[in-house]
Design an enzyme around this catalytic site. Structure first.
Site, PDB file in Angstrom:
ATOM      1  N   ASP A 119       0.722  -1.363  -0.173  1.00 39.34           N
ATOM      2  CA  ASP A 119       0.072   0.023  -0.056  1.00 39.34           C
ATOM      3  C   ASP A 119       0.882   1.361   0.089  1.00 39.34           C
ATOM      4  O   ASP A 119       0.528   2.223   0.858  1.00 39.34           O
ATOM      5  CB  ASP A 119      -0.994   0.027   1.320  1.00 39.34           C
ATOM      6  CG  ASP A 119      -1.509  -1.083   1.191  1.00 39.34           C
ATOM      7  OD1 ASP A 119      -1.891  -2.224   0.592  1.00 39.34           O
ATOM      8  OD2 ASP A 119      -2.063  -1.517   2.547  1.00 39.34           O
ATOM      9  N   GLU A 153     -11.403  -2.174  -3.154  1.00 42.40           N
ATOM     10  CA  GLU A 153     -10.842  -1.287  -2.025  1.00 42.40           C
ATOM     11  C   GLU A 153      -9.777  -0.309  -2.689  1.00 42.40           C
ATOM     12  O   GLU A 153      -9.869  -0.323  -3.979  1.00 42.40           O
ATOM     13  CB  GLU A 153     -10.165  -2.004  -1.076  1.00 42.40           C
ATOM     14  CG  GLU A 153      -9.096  -3.210  -1.486  1.00 42.40           C
ATOM     15  CD  GLU A 153      -8.621  -4.352  -0.655  1.00 42.40           C
ATOM     16  OE1 GLU A 153      -9.313  -4.635   0.713  1.00 42.40           O
ATOM     17  OE2 GLU A 153      -7.415  -4.887  -0.773  1.00 42.40           O
TER      18      GLU A 153
END
Length: 337
Positions: free
Chosen positions: A38, A218
């Site tokens: 991420d 997401e």
């Protein structure tokens, strides 16, 4: 990485002290060897700073986007309000988002546990990113947003701040459940505008005639270019090594709150999304949870993690230049690979 939950308000402006020596490595690693999840990227003066999931929020810096030095994490001790809000949270912090506005750096982050939507999004601010600067100090602004199991049909993680054409701040976020959400923030960037509620801008909820996607969406990132806002989101599954099938999809809208449509005109809120990048099943397995970074010379970069097929499916940093096709859609520049 992901999860869900949220917060009650406590402790505003808690100073998060810099970490002690020993958490930083003087060894520089090339991009392909840097294991991250991420990632989000920003430039401050003559260095690039990469923030990513990890204990206390992991930080790396680079002078050239090619070799990376590990810096001290953002915090050593997790904020007390976050520990109270999400029982079981121990400082392993997900999916940060970094940006610079009004003379300060804004670092949003996720507090959750895997597979839960008892989650929250927090905010830290700093005047500088250089650890040696005497003004370097992360200040915890507390909880921005939370989700509550059995009440909220969305998950308050994976934040991304975007400023609209009027200069107003918005926060996109979300993972699984009802998908990607957006809401407007106060001008302080610290709280949602009173009376507003999140609205869905991308979803994979089961729909008649469309195979069940398991809600696997997401990691939103909204990027403004020209007349459009471009929404990037990750489909399918991260964090499974060789079996990861993460991919990034995109759509665009003339309004920040949507509707976002893919290349075929399908709404992303109804399972739409044009595939931007996916793994090839050989060199890279899944690729996802991206950010878009614009350098000082105007070069635009796609920043994400991918699961390395040549190294046992380990998550590695990917940075690629973005180009734009004749229809105004983003593509990866193969020459930058």
């Amino acid at each position: 990485m992901k999860c869900r939950a949220i917060i009650g308000s406590l402790l505003m402006c808690l100073v998060v002290a810099a970490q002690p020596a020993g958490t930083r490595s003087d060894t520089s690693l090339p991009t392909r060897q840097l294991q991250v999840h991420d990632p989000t990227l920003i430039r401050a003066k003559d260095r690039y700073y990469l923030f990513c999931t990890g204990r206390g929020i992991r930080v790396f810096s680079s002078a050239d986007l090619k070799t990376w030095r590990q810096e001290e994490p953002v915090f050593k001790t997790p904020p007390a309000w976050a520990v109270k809000a999400v029982p079981g949270y121990n400082g392993h912090t997900w999916a940060p988002d970094i940006s610079f506005h009004n003379g300060r750096y804004y670092l949003y982050y996720s507090v959750s546990l895997f597979g839960k939507n008892r989650s929250c999004i927090g905010l830290l601010t700093n005047k500088t990113l250089g650890p040696q600067d005497p003004e370097f100090r992360w200040e915890d602004q507390g909880m921005v947003l939370r989700s509550v199991p059995g009440y909220d049909p969305w998950n308050a993680i994976d934040p991304n701040l975007i400023i609209d054409e009027k200069g107003l701040p918005w926060l996109s976020f979300g993972s699984f459940w009802n998908g990607i959400q957006i809401l407007q923030l106060e001008r302080s960037y610290k709280k949602p505008v009173e009376g507003t509620t999140p609205q869905t801008i991308a979803s994979r909820v089961k729909t008649a005639g469309i195979p069940d996607a398991g809600g696997a969406i997401e990691a939103p990132f909204i990027f403004r270019k020209g007349a459009f806002y471009y929404l990037f989101a990750s489909w399918d599954y991260c964090c499974k090594g060789w079996d990861s099938n993460y991919k990034v999809v995109t759509g665009r809208s003339r309004q920040i709150a949507g509707p976002y449509l893919d290349k075929e005109g399908h709404p992303m809120a109804q399972n739409g999304g044009s595939v931007f990048v996916r793994g090839d099943g050989r060199e890279w397995m899944g690729i996802g949870h991206n950010a878009v970074f614009t350098d000082t010379d105007g070069t635009e970069y796609f920043v994400a993690h991918g699961y390395d097929g040549y190294d046992n499916g380990k998550p590695k940093l990917l940075i690629r230049k973005i180009r734009w096709d004749a229809a105004g859609w983003p593509c990866l520049d193969a020459s930058s690979e």
